[in-house]
Write a protein that holds these residues in place. Structure first.
Motif: not given
Length: 175
Positions: A109-137
């Motif tokens: 990210l700091g070098n400007g390299t193109p980055v693609t990511a595929v998140s992989c988690t379960n719905s219980a963890l995805a419901a944690h408030p930190r997760y959506e904030t992290s995805l937005a970041t």
């Protein structure tokens, strides 16, 4: 023609067991693939590490080198982090680079390299408030982010590897 280099970084989630096929697919698209694994993913694939290194032509890395050791991979032209687990997404968004793969993704990210990511988690963890904030970041930092709901834990064949590779371009640019 020089091949472009793809850093394929993987966390420990069931889709990691299909990584050899993903490497072959990326190579068929013209990428020179370097494989990095989280420490747990490396443990899961321990019996396959030599074969994966032979397939890529590069050492499979899962821990930071010692100070002064030479670089083992060419510079990345693109980075794909998949699967990116709950822990990985949160650590990456917070800049916690205690694992090599998160460190490489953060540097990209700091070098400007193109980055693609595929998140992989379960719905219980995805419901944690930190997760959506992290995805937005991560989105705000320029990561092309694909979400994958892994509930119930699906077989690796259901993971959107092809979509992720397509996000990098149908073939690697040549120069």
């Amino acid at each position: 023609m020089t091949m472009k280099t793809l850093y394929l970084l993987c966390s420990a989630a069931p889709p990691v067991f299909d990584v050899a096929h993903v490497i072959e697919d990326a190579q068929a698209r013209g990428w020179n693939v370097c494989l990095g694994l989280s420490p747990t993913a490396a443990h899961w694939l321990a019996e396959s590490l030599d074969g994966l290194a032979a397939l890529t032509g590069h050492p499979v890395l899962w821990q930071y080198p010692l100070p002064g050791e030479p670089e083992q991979w060419p510079a990345a032209d693109a980075l794909l982090y998949a699967p990116a687990t709950f822990n990985t997404v949160n650590a990456w968004a917070l800049g916690l680079t205690d694992t090599l793969t998160v460190g490489l993704a953060t540097e990209a990210l700091g070098n400007g390299t193109p980055v693609t990511a595929v998140s992989c988690t379960n719905s219980a963890l995805a419901a944690h408030p930190r997760y959506e904030t992290s995805l937005a970041t991560l989105r705000g930092a320029g990561v092309q982010l694909l979400l994958h709901d892994n509930t119930p834990m699906q077989a690796p064949a259901h993971f959107p590897w092809a979509t992720a590779l397509n996000g990098l371009g149908h073939t690697a640019p040549q120069h």
